[in-house]
Design a protein around this motif. Structure first.
Motif, short mmCIF file in Angstrom:
data_model
loop_
_atom_site.label_atom_id
_atom_site.label_comp_id
_atom_site.label_asym_id
_atom_site.label_seq_id
_atom_site.Cartn_x
_atom_site.Cartn_y
_atom_site.Cartn_z
N SER C 17 -31.85 1.32 15.32
CA SER C 17 -32.66 2.47 15.81
C SER C 17 -32.63 2.20 17.33
O SER C 17 -32.51 1.00 17.94
CB SER C 17 -34.19 2.11 15.47
OG SER C 17 -34.09 2.70 14.15
N PRO C 18 -32.71 3.46 18.18
CA PRO C 18 -32.72 3.12 19.55
C PRO C 18 -34.02 2.34 19.72
O PRO C 18 -34.99 2.41 19.18
CB PRO C 18 -32.77 4.67 20.17
CG PRO C 18 -33.50 5.45 18.93
CD PRO C 18 -32.90 4.77 17.60
N GLY C 19 -33.93 1.26 20.92
CA GLY C 19 -35.07 0.59 21.24
C GLY C 19 -36.17 1.40 22.01
O GLY C 19 -35.79 2.67 22.16
N TYR C 20 -37.20 0.67 22.25
CA TYR C 20 -38.26 1.51 22.86
C TYR C 20 -37.95 2.17 24.30
O TYR C 20 -38.20 3.45 24.33
CB TYR C 20 -39.46 0.51 23.06
CG TYR C 20 -40.92 1.08 23.62
CD1 TYR C 20 -41.34 2.13 23.18
CD2 TYR C 20 -41.12 0.73 25.07
CE1 TYR C 20 -42.67 2.42 23.88
CE2 TYR C 20 -42.05 1.21 25.80
CZ TYR C 20 -42.79 2.15 25.17
OH TYR C 20 -43.96 2.75 25.78
N ILE C 293 -45.22 7.27 23.14
CA ILE C 293 -44.62 7.61 22.15
C ILE C 293 -45.51 7.63 20.88
O ILE C 293 -45.89 6.39 20.61
CB ILE C 293 -43.29 6.74 21.71
CG1 ILE C 293 -42.51 6.73 23.00
CG2 ILE C 293 -42.56 6.99 20.55
CD1 ILE C 293 -41.29 6.00 22.73
#
Ligand code: ATP
Ligand code: ATP
Ligand code: SF4
Ligand code: MG
Ligand code: MG
Lengths: 326, 327, 295
Positions: C17-20, C293
Motif C-alpha cells: 500500500s502507499p505509505g503514509y 487522513i
C-alpha cells in the motif's frame, strides 16, 4: 475442572488519585479494590459488570500496563516480581483491546505491526515477517493482500483479526480480551468469536474475556466473574452463574438482559438508578443502595465471599442466613 | 382499516453526492399506523439513521438526492417549507438520539429547554411552559423532578440525561417519535429501564414510534413490528413474532445466529462470512448474495423478487419466492 | 531459515500500500493553494541560493548619483535604494539572510523542542511537571519581548540573533510536542507495544515518533513566518543583522526615511516578508489538512 491455575490474582488494589475541588481533599477512584481470583490453564474466564466497575483496570493490571497499589499476580506458580520478570510475563500474557483502530499504529503495515513483538524478543527480522504472514493467514486474512496494508485500509473486523494475530505472535498462554468484540457488528462479531473458539482449541489458550454482553460471555466462558464497584460480587462456573445466581446483583444483571422472546418481554425494572460513583463507594456491601433485599447489616458490614458450591462464591449477607442447598 | 396510516413511505431513495457517491437508502417502503411501534433492525451503515433523518428532513439538502414519497399525517414531508417544516419538526414528529449531549444544549437548564420547546410550538405563557416541563420530568420518572428542572445536562448521569431528552422530545405531544439507538451507549441495567419507560410512555401518549437498533433483544422488548434492513433496503418485514420465530431471509437467520439465539456454548457459530457492501453504486442484484450461503446465479443477476403474504409481511429473497411457487 | 524460491516469489507478490507520507504527498498535490504556496517558497529559495548568478548587480555597490531611483528605471527594474544600490539585487540577496534567519532557528528549535516535549510527554509524572512548568516561565513572556531582551543581552549580530530566536521557539514547540505525545502515549497501540515487553526507547522510536513528528512539524512550519518577522524586527531595531548586509528587515529599516519619496520602493522588502510568511503559513495549513487522513 482439575487443571492447576495458570494465573492467580490475590488482593489486587488500584486506586487512581484525582484532583479535588479548590478546597477538596485528595480523593481517589477505587477502580479495583481487593480482587482475588484464579484462572485455570485452558479455561476461559468471563468478566462482566456495569460500566466503571473496574473490568478494564483489572485487565490492565493483569498485563501490568499499570502497577497495582497492592496485591500479587502469580503466573504458573511463579510470583511476579520475585520468580518472574515483567518481560517474561508479557511474553506469556497478551492483551487485545476494544478499539481496533486505536490499537494499531497508523504508520505501520499490518506485517510490521505483527512482527514488532517477536523482534523485540530477539527473533530475526526475516523470520518475524514470515511469522507475521503465517499468522495473518491463520486469522483469515490473505497475507498477499493484507501484509502491506495500513490500518485505515481495513474494516473493523479485519483490524481486530490483526490485533489477535499480533497477540498470538508471542505464542502466549493467556490472552486478555477487553471488550475485544464489542465494537463490531453482530455478523462480524460472530466471525471473530468463531476464530477465538478455534484458536483456543488449536493452541490450548487461556482467555480472560471481558464484555458487557452477557450472551457472548455465556457463549464463550467456562467460568464467570461478576464485578461491582471494584469488587468481586460473584464468581463461579458459567452455568451456576446463569442458572443459579447467588448474588442479588448477578440476579438483577441477568434480569436486565433483553428477552429474546416476544411473548415474555421484561415487565419489571430489575435494578433502578445508575451505578454509583467509585469515588465514594457505599459503606458495607457496596450494592446495598440498589439492592431489593438489603437489610440493616448490609449498610454496615462488608459481606465476605461465601462458597455456595465448589468454585462458586458470592459475597452477600443473605447467603449466610440460609445455608446452601436448602 | 378505517383510518389512513400515520406514516407512508414509498420507494424512498437517498443518495449522498460527493467525491464518492453513497447510495444510502435504496427503495424503502413501509406504512405505520397510529399507536404502532416499528423497529428498523440492521447493522452499521445499513441506512437506518438516514431513513429516520429523512422523515425529519434533517439531511444536508445540497448534498443529497432524495427520491420517493414520504407522508406523515397525510402531509408530504419532502415538499414542506418554512413554518410548516418547523411545526413538523418537534411538533408532529420528534427524535431522540444515542448521545443526549447532541440533543441537549449544555448552556441551558433542562427546565428551560423543555419550556422553550413548548412555547415555540404552542404559544403558551412561560409559566405554563415551565409547569409542563415539570410534568414531563415527572412522567419520565426523574426522581426529585422539581430540583432537576434547574439542573444542567452535564450535572446528570447518563441514564438521567436520556430521560431528560425523552421528556424534551415528548413535551409537545408528538404523534410520531423517532428513536435512533437511544440505549446503545447505556449499561444493560440502565438500558432496560429506558426501554420499559419508552414502552409505558408510548401507551400513555398513544403515539407511534419508529425505533432504530442493531440489537435484536432491544427490538423484541419494544416493537410490534420489525423491518430488517440491509444495504439500504428492507429485506424482510413482519411482526416481532414472525421475525424471531419464522424468519425467512438468510440475513435475518444470520443475525439471529449472531445474537446467539439458540447457540451452543463454545461451539462454532453459524456466522455470516464477509462484510456489508460499500454502496458506491445502487445494487442491481441481491445485495446480500456475496455473503449468502444459498446464493444462486439468479441472485447475482437481478434484484430478488418479493414474496408478500400481506402488506406487512414480506421477504425479498429468491428462496422464499421459490418455496412459494413450488407450494 | 533459508528462503525457498517459492517464499521469495510470495514476498514479491505482497501488495504494497502507499505509505503514509506518500498518501499525504498525494493529498497535498491535490490542494491548489498549498501547491501554489510551495512553488512560491521554492522560487524564493532558489533565488536565494543562486543569488550570485541571478542578481543583475552587486548588492553592496551603490552609485551615489542614482539614489532612490523609482521602480522601472532602465537597468534597475525595481529601482535603487538610499545608497543607490540595485533593489532587485538586494532583494534577491536579502532572501538569503532573511530565509536563513527565518528557517534556522525553527529548525534547531524543532529538534530541541521535540526532544524535550516527547521526553516529558512519554515519561510523564513529576519529570513532566518540572520540565513543562520551567518552559511555561519562558513562554509567559511575549515572544517579541523575549527575542529583543535575549539578543539585547547577547549583543547584536547574526549568531546572537539566531540563538535568541531559537530560544524563543523552543518552549512553544516543546509544548505542542508534549501534548501530542501525551495523547499518543495513551493510545492503545502504544499500550500494546509496551505490553509486548519492548523497552521505552524502542516504543518511542517505532510507535511514538512517527506519530508525533508530523503534527509538530506542521506547527513548526507555521512558526517560520513568525521567525522571519521577528528576525526582521530585530534587524529593524539594529539587533540582528548589521548594515551593509542585505536583509529584508534591515532594508525596511534603512528605507523607512524614503517612505515619502518613493513609497512603493520602500514597501518592497515588506512585500517580500509578507509573501514569504503567508506562503509558509498556507503550506503549513495544507500540510495539516493533508495529514488528517481519516479511516
Ligand atoms: N487512568 C485513570 N485515572 C483515573 N481514573 C481512572 C483511570 N482509569 C480508570 N479510571 C476510573 O476507574 C473506574 C474503573 O474504570 P474501568 O475502565 O476499569 O471500568 P470498566 O469496568 O472497564 O468500565 P467500561 O465498561 O466502561 O469499560 C472508572 O470510574 C474510571 O473512571
Ligand atoms: N451526511 C452524510 N454524507 C455522506 N454519507 C453519509 C452521510 N450520512 C450517512 N452517510 C452514509 O450513508 C450510509 C448509511 O448511514 P446510516 O447512518 O444511515 O447508517 P446506520 O444504519 O444508522 O448505521 P449505524 O448503526 O452505524 O448508525 C453509510 O454508508 C454512511 O456512511
Ligand atoms: S435472494 Fe439469494 S442471495 Fe439474496 S438472500 Fe435470498 S438466497 Fe440469499
Ligand atoms: Mg472497560
Ligand atoms: Mg445510525
Amino acid at each position: 475442572m482439575t487443571a492447576s491455575p495458570i494465573l492467580q490474582v490475590d488482593g489486587l488494589v488500584k486506586h487512581f488519585p484525582i484532583k479535588g475541588g479548590l478546597f477538596g481533599k485528595r480523593q481517589v477512584v477505587r477502580a479495583v479494590d481487593g480482587v482475588t481470583f484464579d484462572v485455570a490453564a485452558g479455561e476461559t474466564l468471563g468478566i462482566v459488570g456495569e460500566s466503571g466497575c473496574g473490568k478494564s483496570t483489572t485487565a490492565r493490571l493483569l498485563v501490568q500496563l499499570i502497577e497495582p497499589d497492592t496485591g500479587q499476580i502469580t503466573f504458573n506458580g511463579k510470583l511476579l516480581g520475585r520468580d518472574l520478570s515483567l518481560r517474561e510475563l508479557r511474553r506469556h500474557v497478551q492483551m487485545v483491546f476494544q478499539d481496533s483502530y486505536a490499537s494499531l499504529n497508523p504508520r505501520l503495515t499490518m506485517e510490521d505491526a505483527i512482527a514488532f513483538g517477536p523482534q523485540v524478543h530477539g527473533v530475526p527480522e526475516g523470520k518475524a515477517r514470515q511469522l507475521a504472514r503465517d499468522l495473518l493467514d491463520r486469522v483469515g486474512l490473505d497475507p498477499q493482500r493484507f501484509a502491506g496494508r495500513y490500518p485505515h485500509e481495513l474494516s473493523g473486523g479485519q483490524r481486530q483479526r490483526v490485533n489477535i494475530a499480533r497477540a498470538l505472535a508471542f505464542e502466549p498462554e493467556v490472552i486478555v480480551l477487553d471488550e475485544a468484540v464489542s465494537a463490531l457488528d453482530k455478523s462480524v462479531e460472530a466471525q471473530v468469536l468463531n476464530l477465538l473458539v478455534d484458536l483456543r482449541q488449536e493452541r490450548k489458550l487461556t482467555y480472560v474475556f471481558i464484555s458487557h454482553d452477557l450472551n457472548v460471555v455465556r457463549f464463550i466462558s467456562d467460568r464467570v466473574m461478576v464485578m461491582y464497584l471494584g469488587e468481586v460480587a460473584e464468581i463461579g462456573p458459567v452455568e451456576d452463574i446463569y442458572e443459579r445466581p447467588g448474588h442479588p446483583y448477578t440476579q438483577a444483571l441477568l434480569a436486565a438482559m433483553p428477552s429474546m422472546d416476544p411473548d415474555q418481554r421484561t415487565e419489571k425494572v430489575p435494578l433502578s438508578g445508575d451505578p454509583p460513583n467509585p469515588i465514594n463507594p457505599p459503606s458495607g456491601c457496596r450494592f446495598h443502595t440498589r439492592c431489593a433485599h438489603a437489610f440493616a447489616r448490609c449498610g454496615q458490614v462488608a459481606p465476605p465471599p461465601i462458597e455456595l458450591n465448589p468454585g462458586h462464591r458470592a459475597a452477600c449477607h443473605l447467603l449466610r442466613e440460609e445455608p446452601k442447598a436448602a | 382499516m378505517s383510518k389512513p396510516p400515520l406514516v407512508e413511505v414509498e420507494d424512498l431513495t437517498v443518495r449522498f453526492k460527493g467525491a464518492r457517491d453513497v447510495y444510502a437508502v435504496n427503495g424503502v417502503s413501509f406504512t405505520l399506523d397510529e399507536g404502532e411501534v416499528l423497529t428498523i433492525l440492521g447493522e452499521s451503515g445499513s441506512g437506518k439513521s438516514v431513513t429516520l433523518k429523512t422523515l425529519l428532513r434533517l439531511l444536508p439538502e445540497n448534498r443529497t438526492d432524495i427520491g420517493g414519497k414520504v407522508r406523515v399525517g397525510g402531509e408530504d414531508v419532502l415538499a414542506m417549507q418554512g413554518r410548516k417544516l418547523a411545526d413538523h419538526r418537534g411538533g408532529t414528529v420528534s427524535m431522540i438520539f444515542q448521545d443526549p449531549m447532541l440533543a441537549l444544549d449544555p448552556v441551558y437548564t433542562i427546565g428551560e429547554q423543555i419550556a422553550e420547546a413548548v412555547i415555540r410550538h404552542e404559544k403558551v405563557s412561560s409559566k405554563a411552559a415551565m409547569a409542563r416541563a415539570l410534568e414531563m420530568l415527572e412522567r419520565v420518572r426523574i426522581p426529585s423532578a422539581a430540583r432537576r428542572l434547574k439542573a444542567y445536562p452535564h450535572e446528570m448521569s447518563g441514564g438521567m440525561r436520556q430521560r431528560a431528552m425523552i421528556a424534551l422530545a415528548l413535551a409537545c405531544k408528538p404523534k410520531l417519535l423517532l428513536a435512533d439507538e437511544p440505549t446503545t451507549a447505556l449499561d444493560a441495567t440502565v438500558q432496560i429501564q429506558i426501554l420499559l419507560l419508552l414502552r409505558e410512555l408510548q401507551q400513555e401518549f398513544g403515539m407511534s414510534v419508529i425505533f432504530v437498533t442493531h440489537d435484536i433483544g432491544v427490538a423484541v422488548e419494544v416493537s410490534d413490528r420489525i423491518a430488517v434492513m440491509y444495504a439500504g433496503a428492507f429485506v424482510e418485514t413482519g411482526t416481532t413474532r414472525e421475525i424471531i420465530r419464522e424468519a425467512k431471509h438468510p440475513y435475518t437467520h444470520g443475525l439471529l445466529a449472531a445474537n446467539l439465539v439458540g447457540a451452543k456454548p463454545g461451539q462454532r457459530l453459524d456466522a455470516i462470512p464477509g462484510a456489508p457492501p460499500a454502496l458506491e453504486t445502487r445494487p442491481t442484484s441481491c445485495a446480500f448474495a456475496p455473503r449468502c450461503k444459498h446464493a444462486m446465479d439468479i441472485c447475482r443477476a437481478k434484484l430478488p423478487p418479493i414474496r408478500r403474504w400481506h402488506d406487512r409481511r414480506w421477504v425479498s429473497c429468491v428462496l422464499a419466492a421459490e418455496e412459494h411457487a413450488s407450494a | 531459515m533459508a528462503a525457498t524460491a517459492e517464499q521469495l516469489q510470495a514476498l514479491a507478490r505482497i501488495e504494497k500500500s502507499p505509505g503514509y507520507w506518500q498518501t499525504v504527498g498525494r493529498r497535498l498535490m491535490r490542494d491548489p493553494v498549498a501547491v501554489g504556496a510551495g512553488i512560491i517558497i521554492l522560487i524564493l529559495l532558489s533565488l536565494a541560493i543562486f543569488a550570485p548568478w541571478i542578481a543583475p548587480h552587486d548588492p553592496y555597490h551603490g552609485r551615489m548619483l542614482g539614489r532612490l531611483s523609482p521602480i522601472g528605471t532602465p537597468g534597475h527594474p525595481l529601482g535603487t535604494d538610499e545608497l543607490g544600490r540595485d533593489m532587485l539585487s538586494r532583494l534577491i540577496y536579502g532572501g538569503r539572510l532573511s530565509l536563513f534567519m527565518g528557517i534556522t532557528p525553527v529548525f534547531i528549535a524543532f529538534f530541541v523542542g521535540s526532544a524535550i516535549g516527547v521526553a516529558a510527554g512519554y515519561i510523564g509524572g513529576t519529570f513532566n511537571s518540572i520540565v513543562m512548568r520551567t518552559l511555561d516561565v519562558l513562554f509567559a513572556f511575549p515572544s517579541v519581548l523575549l527575542a529583543i531582551a535575549l539578543s539585547g543581552a547577547l549583543g547584536a549580530g547574526i549568531v546572537n540573533g539566531l540563538i535568541a530566536l531559537t530560544v524563543v521557539f523552543i518552549p512553544p514547540i516543546a509544548r505542542i510536542a508534549e501534548s501530542v505525545t501525551t495523547s499518543v502515549r495513551k493510545l492503545e497501540y502504544v499500550e500494546a507495544a509496551r505490553a509486548s515487553g519492548a523497552n521505552a526507547f524502542t516504543v518511542v522510536r517505532v510507535h511514538v515518533l512517527g506519530n508525533v513528528l508530523g503534527p509538530i512539524f506542521v506547527y513548526a512550519t507555521s512558526l517560520i513566518s513568525v521567525s522571519m518577522i521577528l528576525a526582521a524586527g530585530l534587524s529593524f531595531l539594529g539587533l540582528g543583522v548589521r548594515p551593509p548586509e542585505p536583509e529584508w528587515g534591515l532594508m525596511l529599516n534603512t528605507l523607512r526615511n524614503a517612505i515619502y519619496v518613493q513609497p512603493w520602493l520602500a514597501a518592497l522588502p515588506g512585500v517580500m516578508i509578507f509573501l514569504t510568511s503567508i506562503s509558509f503559513n498556507l503550506l503549513s495549513d495544507g500540510l495539516r489538512s493533508a495529514m488528517d487522513i481519516k479511516t
